[in-house]
Design a protein around this motif. Sequence first.
Motif, PDB file in Angstrom:
ATOM      1  N   TYR A  24       0.855  -1.188   0.000  1.00 56.71           N
ATOM      2  CA  TYR A  24       0.000   0.000   0.000  1.00 56.71           C
ATOM      3  C   TYR A  24       0.887   1.232   0.000  1.00 56.71           C
ATOM      4  CZ  TYR A  24      -4.531  -2.232   0.592  1.00 56.71           C
ATOM      5  OH  TYR A  24      -5.676  -2.953   0.383  1.00 56.71           O
ATOM      6  N   GLN A  25       0.560   2.175  -0.877  1.00 49.64           N
ATOM      7  CA  GLN A  25       1.316   3.418  -0.967  1.00 49.64           C
ATOM      8  C   GLN A  25       0.948   4.385   0.151  1.00 49.64           C
ATOM      9  OE1 GLN A  25       3.800   3.815  -3.370  1.00 49.64           O
ATOM     10  NE2 GLN A  25       3.306   1.636  -3.583  1.00 49.64           N
ATOM     11  N   ASN A  26      -0.285   4.271   0.646  1.00 41.33           N
ATOM     12  CA  ASN A  26      -0.802   5.188   1.655  1.00 41.33           C
ATOM     13  C   ASN A  26      -1.404   4.362   2.791  1.00 41.33           C
ATOM     14  OD1 ASN A  26      -2.469   6.930   3.177  1.00 41.33           O
ATOM     15  ND2 ASN A  26      -2.874   8.233   1.413  1.00 41.33           N
ATOM     16  N   ASP A  27      -0.890   4.544   4.008  1.00 39.67           N
ATOM     17  CA  ASP A  27      -1.378   3.779   5.161  1.00 39.67           C
ATOM     18  C   ASP A  27      -2.882   3.918   5.371  1.00 39.67           C
ATOM     19  OD1 ASP A  27       1.221   3.019   5.581  1.00 39.67           O
ATOM     20  OD2 ASP A  27       1.434   3.988   7.534  1.00 39.67           O
ATOM     21  N   LYS A  28      -3.426   5.083   5.098  1.00 41.32           N
ATOM     22  CA  LYS A  28      -4.865   5.301   5.307  1.00 41.32           C
ATOM     23  C   LYS A  28      -5.707   4.412   4.383  1.00 41.32           C
ATOM     24  CE  LYS A  28      -5.065   9.824   7.402  1.00 41.32           C
ATOM     25  NZ  LYS A  28      -5.408   9.319   8.703  1.00 41.32           N
ATOM     26  N   ASN A  29      -5.175   4.101   3.220  1.00 37.01           N
ATOM     27  CA  ASN A  29      -5.925   3.282   2.275  1.00 37.01           C
ATOM     28  C   ASN A  29      -6.072   1.830   2.723  1.00 37.01           C
ATOM     29  OD1 ASN A  29      -6.431   5.452   0.621  1.00 37.01           O
ATOM     30  ND2 ASN A  29      -4.689   5.049  -0.716  1.00 37.01           N
ATOM     31  N   ARG A  32      -9.431   1.867   4.156  1.00 33.08           N
ATOM     32  CA  ARG A  32     -10.450   2.523   3.341  1.00 33.08           C
ATOM     33  C   ARG A  32     -11.552   1.544   2.926  1.00 33.08           C
ATOM     34  NH1 ARG A  32      -8.978   5.540  -2.354  1.00 33.08           N
ATOM     35  NH2 ARG A  32     -11.112   6.080  -2.909  1.00 33.08           N
ATOM     36  N   ARG A  80       0.594  -0.192  10.269  1.00 33.09           N
ATOM     37  CA  ARG A  80       1.008  -1.196   9.291  1.00 33.09           C
ATOM     38  C   ARG A  80       2.034  -2.157   9.886  1.00 33.09           C
ATOM     39  NH1 ARG A  80       2.297  -0.193   3.234  1.00 33.09           N
ATOM     40  NH2 ARG A  80       1.676   1.912   3.769  1.00 33.09           N
ATOM     41  N   ASP A 148      -6.159   1.855  -3.461  1.00 34.01           N
ATOM     42  CA  ASP A 148      -4.912   2.505  -3.069  1.00 34.01           C
ATOM     43  C   ASP A 148      -4.433   3.400  -4.204  1.00 34.01           C
ATOM     44  OD1 ASP A 148      -2.763   3.076  -1.303  1.00 34.01           O
ATOM     45  OD2 ASP A 148      -1.504   1.616  -2.351  1.00 34.01           O
TER      46      ASP A 148
END
Length: 149
Positions: A24-29, A32, A80, A148
């Motif tokens: 995942y490029q973005n932890d929030k995703n 999601r 993560r 993502d």
Amino acid sequence: MLKESLKTLFTRDLNKVKLEIEQYQNDKNIWRTENAISNSAGNLCLHLVGNLNTFIGAELGKTGYIRNRELEFSLKDVPRNELIKQIADTIKVVADSIDQLTEQDLENEYPEVKVLENDRSVKYMLIYLSSHLAYHLGQINYHRRLLDV
């Protein structure tokens, strides 16, 4: 032979879950959800960890693990690195628990569980759990590629 095959499949697929979370490029995703996608990759990861630690670790390996299934789907924003640690710990629990089993243990009836229909043997339950892991691994992969962005 069956034990080694199962350990190989569980280890392979849990390592793939770990790789998906790492990608995942973005932890929030990881957490999601959108439209009809009601389970995040993070919650599916927690669910797999809880499921395998319960049905293999606690039941077969006698680890003492106590599951809180509700939290598997309600917890959010677990870091993560904590998810990755839980996956690594689960790989060890699964392998150690399967190592403890004898050939006779594999033939024994798995303790009462509602997901089994016909065959209630330990080996059938382990095969079922492997397919359950693969199913959710596919969902996590699709979630990452779809959300993502």
